[in-house]
Design an enzyme around this catalytic site. Structure first.
Site, PDB file in Angstrom:
ATOM      1  N   PRO A   2       0.824  -1.210   0.000  1.00 63.63           N
ATOM      2  CA  PRO A   2       0.000   0.000   0.000  1.00 63.63           C
ATOM      3  C   PRO A   2       0.857   1.260   0.000  1.00 63.63           C
ATOM      4  O   PRO A   2       1.905   1.317   0.632  1.00 63.63           O
ATOM      5  CB  PRO A   2      -0.797  -0.121   1.305  1.00 63.63           C
ATOM      6  N   GLU A   3       0.392   2.269  -0.734  1.00 66.79           N
ATOM      7  CA  GLU A   3       1.093   3.547  -0.746  1.00 66.79           C
ATOM      8  C   GLU A   3       0.539   4.443   0.354  1.00 66.79           C
ATOM      9  O   GLU A   3      -0.428   4.107   1.042  1.00 66.79           O
ATOM     10  CB  GLU A   3       0.983   4.174  -2.131  1.00 66.79           C
ATOM     11  N   LYS A  52       4.392   5.259   4.943  1.00 68.42           N
ATOM     12  CA  LYS A  52       3.728   3.959   4.917  1.00 68.42           C
ATOM     13  C   LYS A  52       3.625   3.334   6.308  1.00 68.42           C
ATOM     14  O   LYS A  52       3.369   2.129   6.432  1.00 68.42           O
ATOM     15  CB  LYS A  52       4.470   3.021   3.964  1.00 68.42           C
ATOM     16  N   ASN A 162       5.362   2.798  -6.037  1.00 70.86           N
ATOM     17  CA  ASN A 162       5.621   2.583  -7.446  1.00 70.86           C
ATOM     18  C   ASN A 162       4.609   3.274  -8.357  1.00 70.86           C
ATOM     19  O   ASN A 162       4.958   3.806  -9.411  1.00 70.86           O
ATOM     20  CB  ASN A 162       5.628   1.075  -7.732  1.00 70.86           C
ATOM     21  N   ARG A 258      12.218  -3.205  -8.515  1.00 75.11           N
ATOM     22  CA  ARG A 258      10.815  -2.856  -8.725  1.00 75.11           C
ATOM     23  C   ARG A 258      10.573  -2.582 -10.203  1.00 75.11           C
ATOM     24  O   ARG A 258      11.478  -2.162 -10.922  1.00 75.11           O
ATOM     25  CB  ARG A 258      10.433  -1.619  -7.899  1.00 75.11           C
TER      26      ARG A 258
END
Length: 269
Positions: A2-3, A52, A162, A258
């Site tokens: 989760p962002e 986060k 991301n 990533r």
């Protein structure tokens, strides 16, 4: 993972439901049993997010720190209670609702000193009123590292993941491998302001939506995006699909383990 907008949504929800009330805290799974015993029966004072990280504050030296990581999830329920299902790391019970936490990377109780250390090691969070974007700029402007990697470094900017990384760079036609030192300060301020606005929208809606009105499905006559993450985006998780602006296939590559997404035409060096 989760962002940051997701953690801020959770902080607001938990603050609304539990702040000011004595709560029951337990660990049905057992892995958080000692920590749960430290806060069980205390007044839940507040909840806040930093990047986060989610913090449940119970008073001096009693802050429950949660980092969801890749697999952590909260499940929110109205009372009455039902028996735990699966591996519940922490159960939080208030007067009207209860919350189960499963699979987090971190769930522990921090002292005030440890909370301060957490704040100190994180960069400014665009969703916090106390954020100082100049602190991030000082590091970015002196770095040869790519701006794509710098935006994902939680020590530089807290909460950006991301999706927001890929989208904000596309929205401003910035090649993702541009070294931080090659950005000018005006562009950095544009990146910061746009990231903040996009994440604030995410807090309000629970979605990551980044496309401008002229590129919405209705405006373009296209089908809405179908993806488990939801939201309308330009490049994130759209590898090999046509760019919504120019039609060039969206490119992807690995960067710091990533997936990186960009349009080779719109974001040409």
């Amino acid at each position: 993972m989760p962002e940051g907008h997701t953690l801020h949504r959770l902080a607001r929800l938990h603050h609304e439901r539990y702040a000011g009330h004595e709560v029951a805290v337990e660990s049905p799974q057992g892995r958080f049993a000692a920590g749960a015993a430290m806060v069980d029966g205390r007044v839940f004072e507040s909840a806040e997010a930093i990047g986060k990280h989610l913090l449940h504050n119970y008073g001096p030296d009693r802050t429950v720190h949660i980092h969801l990581g890749l697999y952590g999830k909260f499940a929110e329920h109205p009372r009455p209670l039902t028996p735990p299902q699966g591996l519940v790391r922490m159960r939080l019970v208030g007067p009207t609702h209860w919350t189960d936490l499963r699979g987090p990377t971190a769930c522990d109780v921090l002292t005030e000193e440890e909370v301060d250390a957490l704040r100190d090691r994180l960069g400014p969070d665009p969703l916090r009123s106390d954020a100082d974007p100049d602190k991030a700029w000082q590091r970015i402007s002196n770095s040869r590292t790519s701006i794509a990697a710098l935006l994902m470094d939680q020590r530089i900017i807290a909460g950006v993941g991301n999706a927001y990384r890929a989208e904000v760079l596309f929205r401003h036609n910035i090649p993702p491998l541009t070294p931080g030192k090659d950005l000018d300060e005006a562009m950095w301020k544009t990146i910061w302001d746009d990231t903040r606005e996009l994440m604030e929208h995410g807090v309000r809606t629970g979605r990551i939506d980044t496309v401008r009105p002229e590129h919405e499905p209705e405006a373009m006559g296209r089908e809405p995006r179908k993806d488990r993450h939801g939201g309308e985006v330009y490049v994130y998780r759209r590898a090999l699909q046509p760019c919504l602006v120019c039609g060039t296939p969206v490119a992807t590559a690995k960067l710091a383990a990533r997936n990186l997404y960009w349009c080779p035409a719109c974001q040409r060096a």
